[in-house]
Design a protein around this motif. Sequence first.
Motif, PDB file in Angstrom:
ATOM      1  N   PRO A 143      -5.657   3.450   3.197  1.00 25.14           N
ATOM      2  CA  PRO A 143      -6.215   3.298   4.547  1.00 25.14           C
ATOM      3  C   PRO A 143      -5.730   3.923   5.625  1.00 25.14           C
ATOM      4  CG  PRO A 143      -5.503   1.121   3.898  1.00 25.14           C
ATOM      5  CD  PRO A 143      -5.225   2.042   2.960  1.00 25.14           C
ATOM      6  N   ASN A 144      -6.324   4.792   6.605  1.00 27.85           N
ATOM      7  CA  ASN A 144      -5.890   5.222   7.510  1.00 27.85           C
ATOM      8  C   ASN A 144      -4.813   4.525   8.427  1.00 27.85           C
ATOM      9  OD1 ASN A 144      -6.778   7.943   6.863  1.00 27.85           O
ATOM     10  ND2 ASN A 144      -8.753   7.681   8.057  1.00 27.85           N
ATOM     11  N   TRP A 145      -5.133   3.459   8.831  1.00 25.99           N
ATOM     12  CA  TRP A 145      -4.476   2.574   9.689  1.00 25.99           C
ATOM     13  C   TRP A 145      -3.002   2.310   9.084  1.00 25.99           C
ATOM     14  CZ3 TRP A 145      -2.134  -1.564   7.801  1.00 25.99           C
ATOM     15  CH2 TRP A 145      -2.807  -2.406   6.742  1.00 25.99           C
ATOM     16  N   ALA A 146      -2.874   2.200   7.679  1.00 29.35           N
ATOM     17  CA  ALA A 146      -1.630   2.229   7.208  1.00 29.35           C
ATOM     18  C   ALA A 146      -0.828   3.495   7.078  1.00 29.35           C
ATOM     19  CB  ALA A 146      -1.770   1.750   5.563  1.00 29.35           C
ATOM     20  N   LYS A 147      -1.632   4.507   7.077  1.00 29.88           N
ATOM     21  CA  LYS A 147      -1.005   5.940   7.182  1.00 29.88           C
ATOM     22  C   LYS A 147      -0.383   6.302   8.215  1.00 29.88           C
ATOM     23  CE  LYS A 147      -3.457   7.985   3.569  1.00 29.88           C
ATOM     24  NZ  LYS A 147      -4.404   9.154   3.111  1.00 29.88           N
ATOM     25  N   ILE A 173       0.878  -1.250  -0.241  1.00 30.68           N
ATOM     26  CA  ILE A 173       0.085  -0.044  -0.036  1.00 30.68           C
ATOM     27  C   ILE A 173       0.879   1.236   0.092  1.00 30.68           C
ATOM     28  CG2 ILE A 173      -1.613   1.247   1.274  1.00 30.68           C
ATOM     29  CD1 ILE A 173      -2.389  -1.395   2.609  1.00 30.68           C
ATOM     30  N   ASN A 174       0.748   1.916  -0.932  1.00 32.06           N
ATOM     31  CA  ASN A 174       1.553   3.160  -1.074  1.00 32.06           C
ATOM     32  C   ASN A 174       0.807   4.269  -0.288  1.00 32.06           C
ATOM     33  OD1 ASN A 174       2.647   5.869  -1.463  1.00 32.06           O
ATOM     34  ND2 ASN A 174       2.745   5.349  -3.720  1.00 32.06           N
ATOM     35  N   LYS A 191      -4.235   8.668  -1.927  1.00 29.39           N
ATOM     36  CA  LYS A 191      -5.211   9.340  -1.497  1.00 29.39           C
ATOM     37  C   LYS A 191      -6.328   8.048  -0.767  1.00 29.39           C
ATOM     38  CE  LYS A 191      -6.298  11.894  -4.951  1.00 29.39           C
ATOM     39  NZ  LYS A 191      -7.138  12.787  -5.714  1.00 29.39           N
ATOM     40  N   THR A 192      -6.243   7.141  -1.462  1.00 35.43           N
ATOM     41  CA  THR A 192      -7.125   5.829  -1.058  1.00 35.43           C
ATOM     42  C   THR A 192      -6.282   4.898  -0.163  1.00 35.43           C
ATOM     43  OG1 THR A 192      -6.340   4.394  -2.808  1.00 35.43           O
ATOM     44  CG2 THR A 192      -8.321   5.794  -3.312  1.00 35.43           C
TER      45      THR A 192
END
Length: 188
Positions: A175-179, A167-168, A172-173
């Motif tokens: 997921p917040n948990w990854a960010k 996941i990059n 924009k798409t």
Amino acid sequence: MNNKIDEVLDLTREISQQDNEEEIDFSITEFGEQLLSTEDIEFLWTARSASTSVKAASTNIKSFNDQKIASNVNENGSIRLGDEVFVYSKSYNWKVHELRNFIKWVIEKSSNNDELIDSLLAILGPTFVPKLKGLDAVSTTRNLNPEMIRDTFLYKEWKEKADLKSININNKTAPNWAKDLKHNERKK
């Protein structure tokens, strides 16, 4: 990372010279030995990034060569080189002009439900899988549970090897948990 790229290239060169394609011997270089023995996720990640760079460069080189060969074959005719014969043909994909009209034609030209089903099976083919979001939307508009409809008509065929997805987080798409994860932090 340049050092890792050199190591990946060395390993790639050695692997490409191996005869047996089923059993790849990574231990043929010191770097390959490290790959086999390490559990260091960051080392694997760095090696993966270097491999991705090498793969992208290799793909670009192949694509460039294919275009040059295609141009030559287009101008001068087909040619055999080694065990390959190169021919020129411009590729294309079929597209539907107006999907709604096409579907309407299939339905209206069928004299009964069995003929319609046979026509749809012939058009969709034996490997057709519906778009999941579309199936879920249709289920929801019919006041049906999308999960139940998926479970009724579809099944998961598990692959033998796991696919690694990435996941990059700049997307924009994403997921917040990854960010929210920090470097080297795992999702709990």
